[in-house]
Design an enzyme around this catalytic site. Structure first.
Site, PDB file in Angstrom:
ATOM      1  N   TRP A 161     -44.609  54.686 -30.772  1.00  0.00           N
ATOM      2  CA  TRP A 161     -45.152  55.990 -30.384  1.00  0.00           C
ATOM      3  C   TRP A 161     -44.079  56.985 -30.805  1.00  0.00           C
ATOM      4  O   TRP A 161     -42.984  57.019 -30.225  1.00  0.00           O
ATOM      5  CB  TRP A 161     -45.392  56.044 -28.871  1.00  0.00           C
ATOM      6  CG  TRP A 161     -46.113  57.280 -28.426  1.00  0.00           C
ATOM      7  CD1 TRP A 161     -47.463  57.478 -28.374  1.00  0.00           C
ATOM      8  CD2 TRP A 161     -45.517  58.500 -27.964  1.00  0.00           C
ATOM      9  NE1 TRP A 161     -47.735  58.742 -27.920  1.00  0.00           N
ATOM     10  CE2 TRP A 161     -46.563  59.391 -27.664  1.00  0.00           C
ATOM     11  CE3 TRP A 161     -44.215  58.929 -27.788  1.00  0.00           C
ATOM     12  CZ2 TRP A 161     -46.343  60.675 -27.187  1.00  0.00           C
ATOM     13  CZ3 TRP A 161     -43.985  60.217 -27.312  1.00  0.00           C
ATOM     14  CH2 TRP A 161     -45.059  61.076 -27.012  1.00  0.00           C
TER      15      TRP A 161
ATOM     16  N   ASN B 260     -36.975  51.470 -28.143  1.00  0.00           N
ATOM     17  CA  ASN B 260     -37.894  52.302 -27.376  1.00  0.00           C
ATOM     18  C   ASN B 260     -37.037  53.256 -26.554  1.00  0.00           C
ATOM     19  O   ASN B 260     -36.181  52.810 -25.803  1.00  0.00           O
ATOM     20  CB  ASN B 260     -38.740  51.380 -26.477  1.00  0.00           C
ATOM     21  CG  ASN B 260     -39.513  52.123 -25.410  1.00  0.00           C
ATOM     22  OD1 ASN B 260     -39.774  53.305 -25.542  1.00  0.00           O
ATOM     23  ND2 ASN B 260     -39.887  51.427 -24.360  1.00  0.00           N
ATOM     24  N   GLY B 261     -37.216  54.556 -26.732  1.00  0.00           N
ATOM     25  CA  GLY B 261     -36.402  55.528 -25.993  1.00  0.00           C
ATOM     26  C   GLY B 261     -35.927  56.608 -26.931  1.00  0.00           C
ATOM     27  O   GLY B 261     -36.446  56.759 -28.040  1.00  0.00           O
TER      28      GLY B 261
ATOM     29  N   HIS C 284     -63.278  83.984 -11.423  1.00  0.00           N
ATOM     30  CA  HIS C 284     -62.068  84.759 -11.703  1.00  0.00           C
ATOM     31  C   HIS C 284     -61.571  84.549 -13.129  1.00  0.00           C
ATOM     32  O   HIS C 284     -60.387  84.745 -13.405  1.00  0.00           O
ATOM     33  CB  HIS C 284     -60.984  84.400 -10.685  1.00  0.00           C
ATOM     34  CG  HIS C 284     -61.406  84.716  -9.284  1.00  0.00           C
ATOM     35  ND1 HIS C 284     -61.367  85.986  -8.760  1.00  0.00           N
ATOM     36  CD2 HIS C 284     -61.941  83.920  -8.319  1.00  0.00           C
ATOM     37  CE1 HIS C 284     -61.833  85.955  -7.515  1.00  0.00           C
ATOM     38  NE2 HIS C 284     -62.196  84.716  -7.231  1.00  0.00           N
TER      39      HIS C 284
ATOM     40  N   LYS D 205     -49.833  54.642 -23.025  1.00  0.00           N
ATOM     41  CA  LYS D 205     -50.108  54.399 -21.611  1.00  0.00           C
ATOM     42  C   LYS D 205     -48.868  54.568 -20.746  1.00  0.00           C
ATOM     43  O   LYS D 205     -48.915  55.134 -19.675  1.00  0.00           O
ATOM     44  CB  LYS D 205     -50.671  52.994 -21.423  1.00  0.00           C
ATOM     45  CG  LYS D 205     -51.129  52.770 -20.002  1.00  0.00           C
ATOM     46  CD  LYS D 205     -52.263  51.806 -19.932  1.00  0.00           C
ATOM     47  CE  LYS D 205     -52.883  51.756 -18.561  1.00  0.00           C
ATOM     48  NZ  LYS D 205     -53.694  52.940 -18.283  1.00  0.00           N
TER      49      LYS D 205
ATOM     50  N   ARG E 132     -48.851  50.718 -25.661  1.00  0.00           N
ATOM     51  CA  ARG E 132     -47.606  51.476 -25.537  1.00  0.00           C
ATOM     52  C   ARG E 132     -47.362  52.409 -26.724  1.00  0.00           C
ATOM     53  O   ARG E 132     -46.389  53.153 -26.748  1.00  0.00           O
ATOM     54  CB  ARG E 132     -46.419  50.528 -25.394  1.00  0.00           C
ATOM     55  CG  ARG E 132     -46.529  49.582 -24.222  1.00  0.00           C
ATOM     56  CD  ARG E 132     -45.302  48.726 -24.094  1.00  0.00           C
ATOM     57  NE  ARG E 132     -44.142  49.526 -23.763  1.00  0.00           N
ATOM     58  CZ  ARG E 132     -43.770  49.860 -22.537  1.00  0.00           C
ATOM     59  NH1 ARG E 132     -44.471  49.430 -21.518  1.00  0.00           N
ATOM     60  NH2 ARG E 132     -42.711  50.601 -22.327  1.00  0.00           N
TER      61      ARG E 132
ATOM     62  N   GLU F 140     -59.792  65.311 -13.106  1.00  0.00           N
ATOM     63  CA  GLU F 140     -59.778  63.964 -13.691  1.00  0.00           C
ATOM     64  C   GLU F 140     -60.934  63.796 -14.690  1.00  0.00           C
ATOM     65  O   GLU F 140     -60.757  63.197 -15.754  1.00  0.00           O
ATOM     66  CB  GLU F 140     -59.851  62.911 -12.563  1.00  0.00           C
ATOM     67  CG  GLU F 140     -59.998  61.464 -13.017  1.00  0.00           C
ATOM     68  CD  GLU F 140     -58.829  60.909 -13.833  1.00  0.00           C
ATOM     69  OE1 GLU F 140     -57.847  61.638 -14.047  1.00  0.00           O
ATOM     70  OE2 GLU F 140     -58.928  59.762 -14.278  1.00  0.00           O
TER      71      GLU F 140
ATOM     72  N   CYS G   8     -43.771  52.911 -26.998  1.00  0.00           N
ATOM     73  CA  CYS G   8     -43.196  51.943 -27.920  1.00  0.00           C
ATOM     74  C   CYS G   8     -43.137  50.591 -27.213  1.00  0.00           C
ATOM     75  O   CYS G   8     -42.762  50.499 -26.049  1.00  0.00           O
ATOM     76  CB  CYS G   8     -41.799  52.289 -28.400  1.00  0.00           C
ATOM     77  SG  CYS G   8     -41.716  53.823 -29.310  1.00  0.00           S
TER      78      CYS G   8
ATOM     79  N   LYS H  20     -60.193  62.847 -18.485  1.00  0.00           N
ATOM     80  CA  LYS H  20     -60.769  61.670 -19.158  1.00  0.00           C
ATOM     81  C   LYS H  20     -61.498  62.096 -20.416  1.00  0.00           C
ATOM     82  O   LYS H  20     -61.359  61.483 -21.462  1.00  0.00           O
ATOM     83  CB  LYS H  20     -61.774  60.925 -18.253  1.00  0.00           C
ATOM     84  CG  LYS H  20     -61.250  60.066 -17.138  1.00  0.00           C
ATOM     85  CD  LYS H  20     -60.499  58.847 -17.546  1.00  0.00           C
ATOM     86  CE  LYS H  20     -59.042  59.127 -17.770  1.00  0.00           C
ATOM     87  NZ  LYS H  20     -58.114  58.953 -16.723  1.00  0.00           N
TER      88      LYS H  20
ATOM     89  N   GLU I 159     -59.066  63.300 -23.170  1.00  0.00           N
ATOM     90  CA  GLU I 159     -58.242  62.193 -23.672  1.00  0.00           C
ATOM     91  C   GLU I 159     -58.975  61.345 -24.708  1.00  0.00           C
ATOM     92  O   GLU I 159     -58.413  60.993 -25.728  1.00  0.00           O
ATOM     93  CB  GLU I 159     -57.873  61.246 -22.520  1.00  0.00           C
ATOM     94  CG  GLU I 159     -56.647  61.618 -21.746  1.00  0.00           C
ATOM     95  CD  GLU I 159     -56.327  60.577 -20.666  1.00  0.00           C
ATOM     96  OE1 GLU I 159     -55.172  60.218 -20.545  1.00  0.00           O
ATOM     97  OE2 GLU I 159     -57.258  60.125 -19.946  1.00  0.00           O
TER      98      GLU I 159
HETATM   99  C1  G6P Z   1     -49.944  58.365 -19.273  1.00  0.00           C
HETATM  100  C2  G6P Z   1     -51.267  57.633 -19.265  1.00  0.00           C
HETATM  101  C3  G6P Z   1     -52.099  58.081 -18.074  1.00  0.00           C
HETATM  102  C4  G6P Z   1     -51.312  57.910 -16.783  1.00  0.00           C
HETATM  103  C5  G6P Z   1     -49.958  58.617 -16.842  1.00  0.00           C
HETATM  104  C6  G6P Z   1     -49.071  58.254 -15.652  1.00  0.00           C
HETATM  105  O1  G6P Z   1     -50.168  59.708 -19.543  1.00  0.00           O
HETATM  106  O2  G6P Z   1     -51.966  57.854 -20.464  1.00  0.00           O
HETATM  107  O3  G6P Z   1     -53.280  57.312 -18.017  1.00  0.00           O
HETATM  108  O4  G6P Z   1     -52.048  58.443 -15.724  1.00  0.00           O
HETATM  109  O5  G6P Z   1     -49.262  58.215 -18.019  1.00  0.00           O
HETATM  110  O6  G6P Z   1     -48.774  56.886 -15.717  1.00  0.00           O
HETATM  111  P1  G6P Z   1     -48.340  55.991 -14.495  1.00  0.00           P
HETATM  112  O7  G6P Z   1     -48.117  54.636 -15.079  1.00  0.00           O
HETATM  113  O8  G6P Z   1     -47.063  56.600 -13.964  1.00  0.00           O
HETATM  114  O9  G6P Z   1     -49.421  56.027 -13.492  1.00  0.00           O
END
Ligand code: G6P
Length: 619
Positions: free
Chosen positions: A75, A101-102, A513, A614, A27, A490, A2, A494, A497
Site C-alpha cells: 500500500w 511495512n511502515g 442548513h 484494511k 493490507r 456509515e 502492506c 460504505k 468506499e
Molecule cells: C480502515 C478500514 C476500515 C476500518 C478502519 C479502522 O480504514 O478500511 O474498514 O474501519 O481502518 O480499523 P480498525 O481495525 O481500527 O477498526
C-alpha cells in the site's frame, strides 16, 4: 497496510509465499513481490504492480527451488505505484533484499549518507535506504563468536532509524535465515516443524502452523528452519511467549459467496451471537465481561467515558455515546484516535477510556491508547483480533469473536461492536440507575437480535433491485437523527468506499442548513426512519426533499399505518425488533447490502476498493 510474509524451511518457498500474500491482500494491493534465495544463485527478485497473481505468473517463468524467501504486498506511501517502487528492495551491492511495512521518517538523511559511501538507489522508496543501511553495517561488521553477523547488521541499522517498521530481510551470504523486526507495524512468527515463517498477520501461515509468537515493538527475530531467537534492538535477550491461534483457515475462505463483503454481511447473525455468548447475567439483568480487569468499585467512580477509534470503528464510538449516556447516564466523549493522541485533552481523573479497533493494529488507535495509558487513565479496548497489539497492551478488554474480517469495508465487525457497546452501556447502567426491569428488557431484546438480522438479510433481493435502479447516480445523501446519525454516516462511508459514488451522511435536521442546496432529481436521499419520537420530524424532512424533486429511499421499521407506502419512491421495511437498542444494527444491514449491490451493479472490485487498505498502520 502492506503485508509481509517470509518462509524458511524444507518446502519450496515460492508457492507458500504467494499463498500467504493472497491472504494478506487486504493490507494493500498496489503491487506485490518476492525475493527467493536458494543458496546457489543470486537473489531472485520478482515484483509487479497489481495483485500477487501477476507475481505468480512471473514465478512460473523462473523455475526456482528456493527454500528461503520473503514477500510483500504494498500500500504505497513513498513513491508511486510502479514496478520499480514495489518491494522487495535490494541493497546496491546485491547482498540483501528487504520487505518493509511502515515509514522510515529520516530516510533522506540515511540516503544522503549512504550515497556518500558509494551505495546507489534505484527507487524513490524509504525502504531502499534501509536495505543499503543494512548492507553498509554488514560490510563493517566483523564476524564475532556467538554473534550472528546478519542479525547484528540489521539490529545496528535499526538504531539509526526514525519511524515505523515491520520488516523481513534475507542475505545472500546467509541462505536459510531470515531476520525480521518490528516497531509500530505488526509482525508475528509462525513456528512449524522444520520450517518457520514470519508475517504481518497469522492468516498468512495458518495453513502451516497455529503456533505463533507475536513480536513486540523494538524486537528483532532471526529465523532458521529449525530455530528462532529474539532480542531487542539493544541486544537484550527476549524469552518468547508462544500462543496457539484459535480460528482456522476455513473461516477465512470464501465458500459459496462471490465476495468476502457478501460473506461477512451474511455472517452477521452468527457474529452477533458469538459476541454475546456467555456475556449475560440473567439473575442480575446485566452483561458480564471476563477480561475487563476493573473492579466494580472502580467502575462506579467513573464519571466520564471517552471512546476512541478511526473509520467505521469511530462510528461505532458515536453510537456508543448514545447507548452509554441513555442507559448508564454517564457523560461520553467521542474522538478520533488520531486527534486525541496529539490534542493533549485535559480529562477528569475518573475518566474511563475505550479504544475500538477491529484489527487491533490501527496505528492512530494504538498510539492514542498508549497516550491514555501513559497518563494513567484506565484504558480498555474492544477489538476483534486476538494477539493484536492493542489487545496485548491494554489494561483490559472485550474480544468481538466475529471471526476474520477480510473485506476492506468493515461490516460484521461494526455490528458486533455496536452490540458490545450496548452491552457495555447495560453493564455500566446496571451499576447505576438502570432498573432490573429495564436491564432485562435490553438483554432480552439483544438476545433476539440475530434472528431479526436474519429477517433483514432476507430483504437482500429487494435491496439488490433498488441498488440496480440507483447505481447510475453520482451523488447520494444519507440522513438520520440521534443514533441513526452515525448509521447515516456509515451508510455514506460504505457507499463511497466501494462504489466511488460521492455520498455524505448528515444529521437530518441539519440538512436545511446547507446540504439541501444539493438536492435535485440527480441526488437521491436515503432516510433512516425508526419508530419513535423522531418519526414525524423525519417524515417532514422527507417531504422537504421530495418537494425539491429529490428521489427518496426510506428505510423504516414503523408500520404502514405510520409510514404509508407512498411516503417515498422506494421503501425498505425492516422488522420491528421491539426495542430501540436494536435499531442501530438493524438499520446498518440494509445500507451495507445497498452499497454491496451498487458496487456489483457497477462491476467494481468490492473487496479491494481503490486506494484503501484494511489495517492502517501509518499515521
Ligand atoms: C480502515 C478500514 C476500515 C476500518 C478502519 C479502522 O480504514 O478500511 O474498514 O474501519 O481502518 O480499523 P480498525 O481495525 O481500527 O477498526
Amino acid at each position: 497496510m502492506c503485508g509481509i510474509v517470509g518462509y524458511v524451511g524444507h518446502q519450496q518457498a515460492g508457492p507458500i509465499l504467494l499463498e500467504g500474500l493472497k491472504r494478506l491482500e487486504y493490507r494493500g494491493y498496489d503491487s506485490a513481490g518476492v525475493a527467493l534465495l536458494d543458496g546457489a544463485e543470486d537473489l531472485l527478485v520478482l515484483k509487479k504492480t497489481g495483485s500477487p497473481d501477476r507475481v505468480g505468473a512471473l514465478m512460473r517463468q523462473h523455475e526456482n527451488a528456493a527454500h528461503t524467501g520473503i514477500s510483500h504486498t504494498r500500500w504505497a506511501t513513498h513513491g508511486e505505484v510502479t514496478d520499480r517502487n514495489a518491494h522487495p528492495h535490494c541493497s546496491s551491492d546485491g547482498k540483501f533484499a528487504i520487505v518493509h511495512n511502515g515509514v522510515i521518517e529520516n530516510y533522506q538523511a540515511i540516503r544522503r549518507f549512504l550515497e556518500g559511501q558509494g551505495y546507489s538507489f534505484v527507487s524513490e522508496t524509504d525502504s531502499e535506504a534501509l536495505a543499503n543501511l543494512i548492507a553498509y553495517h554488514f560490510a563493517k561488521e566483523p564476524e564475532q563468536p556467538g554473534k550472528n553477523r546478519f542479525t547484528e547488521s540489521v539490529r545496528k541499522s535499526l538504531l539509526h532509524v526514525d519511524g515505523t517498521y515491520g520488516l523481513a530481510v534475507v542475505c545472500i551470504d546467509r541462505p536459510g535465515e531470515i531476520v525480521g523486526a518490528r516497531k509500530g507495524s505488526p509482525l508475528c512468527v509462525g513456528i512449524g516443524q522444520g520450517e518457520n515463517m514470519i508475517a504481518s498477520d497469522v492468516a498468512a501461515f495458518l495453513n502451516y502452523t497455529r503456533r505463533v509468537v507475536y513480536l513486540d515493538d523494538g524486537q528483532v527475530v532471526t529465523l532458521s528452519p529449525q530455530d528462532y531467537s529474539i532480542t531487542t534492538v539493544y541486544d537484550e535477550s527476549v524469552a518468547p511467549v508462544e500462543r496457539q491461534v484459535e480460528w482456522n483457515i476455513e473461516e477465512a475462505d470464501l465458500g459459496a459467496f462471490a465476495h468476502y463483503m457478501e460473506k461477512e454481511i451474511f455472517e452477521q447473525p452468527k457474529a452477533l451471537e458469538n459476541a454475546m455468548r456467555g456475556r449475560f447475567s440473567d439473575d442480575c439483568s446485566t452483561a458480564k465481561f471476563g477480561g475487563l480487569n476493573v473492579e466494580p468499585r472502580e467502575l462506579r467512580q467513573i464519571d466520564r467515558v471517552v471512546f476512541l477509534g478511526q473509520g467505521t470503528a469511530y462510528l461505532a464510538c458515536m453510537v456508543a455515546e448514545y447507548f452509554v449516556e441513555r442507559y448508564a447516564r454517564i457523560p461520553v466523549e467521542v474522538e478520533y484516535s488520531s486527534e486525541f493522541r496529539y490534542r493533549n485533552a485535559p480529562l477528569d481523573k475518573n475518566t474511563l477510556v475505550f479504544v475500538i479497533s477491529q484489527s487491533g493494529e490501527t496505528l492512530d488507535s494504538l498510539e492514542a491508547m498508549r497516550e491514555a495509558m501513559r497518563k494513567g487513565y484506565r484504558t480498555l479496548a474492544i477489538t476483534n483480533t486476538v494477539g493484536s497489539t492493542i489487545a496485548r497492551e491494554n489494561d483490559g478488554g472485550i474480544y468481538q469473536h466475529c471471526g476474520p474480517e477480510i473485506s476492506v469495508a468493515a461490516t460484521k465487525s461494526f455490528t458486533s461492536q455496536l452490540v458490545l457497546c450496548a452491552m457495555v452501556a447495560l453493564f455500566l447502567g446496571r451499576m447505576r440507575d438502570l432498573s432490573y426491569a429495564e436491564g432485562r428488557a435490553i438483554s432480552q431484546a439483544l438476545r433476539h437480535l440475530p434472528g431479526h438480522v436474519t429477517q433483514v438479510l432476507n430483504l437482500a433481493e429487494h435491496i439488490q433491485k433498488l441498488a440496480a435502479k440507483y447505481a447510475h447516480f453520482e451523488d447520494m445523501i444519507f440522513l438520520g437523527r440521534q443514533d441513526m446519525y452515525p448509521i447515516a454516516l456509515e451508510g455514506a462511508l460504505k457507499l463511497k468506499e466501494i462504489t466511488y459514488i460521492h455520498a455524505e451522511g448528515y444529521q437530518a435536521a441539519e440538512m436545511k442548513h446547507g446540504p439541501i442546496a444539493l438536492i435535485n432529481e440527480r441526488c437521491p436521499s436515503i432516510f433512516l426512519v425508526p419508530r419513535g419520537e423522531s418519526l414525524p420530524k423525519m417524515l417532514s424532512n422527507v417531504q422537504e426533499v421530495r418537494a425539491r424533486k429529490g428521489p427518496v429511499i426510506l428505510i423504516t421499521n414503523a408500520p404502514e399505518s405510520e409510514v404509508a407506502n407512498d411516503a417515498a419512491e422506494d421503501i425498505i421495511r425492516l422488522p420491528d425488533g421491539g426495542h430501540e437498542v436494536l435499531d442501530p444494527v438493524l438499520f446498518t444491514v440494509p445500507v451495507q447490502l445497498f452499497a454491496y449491490y451498487v458496487a456489483l451493479a457497477r462491476g467494481l472490485p468490492v473487496d479491494k476498493p481503490r486506494n484503501l487498505a484494511k489495517s492502517v498502520t501509518v499515521e
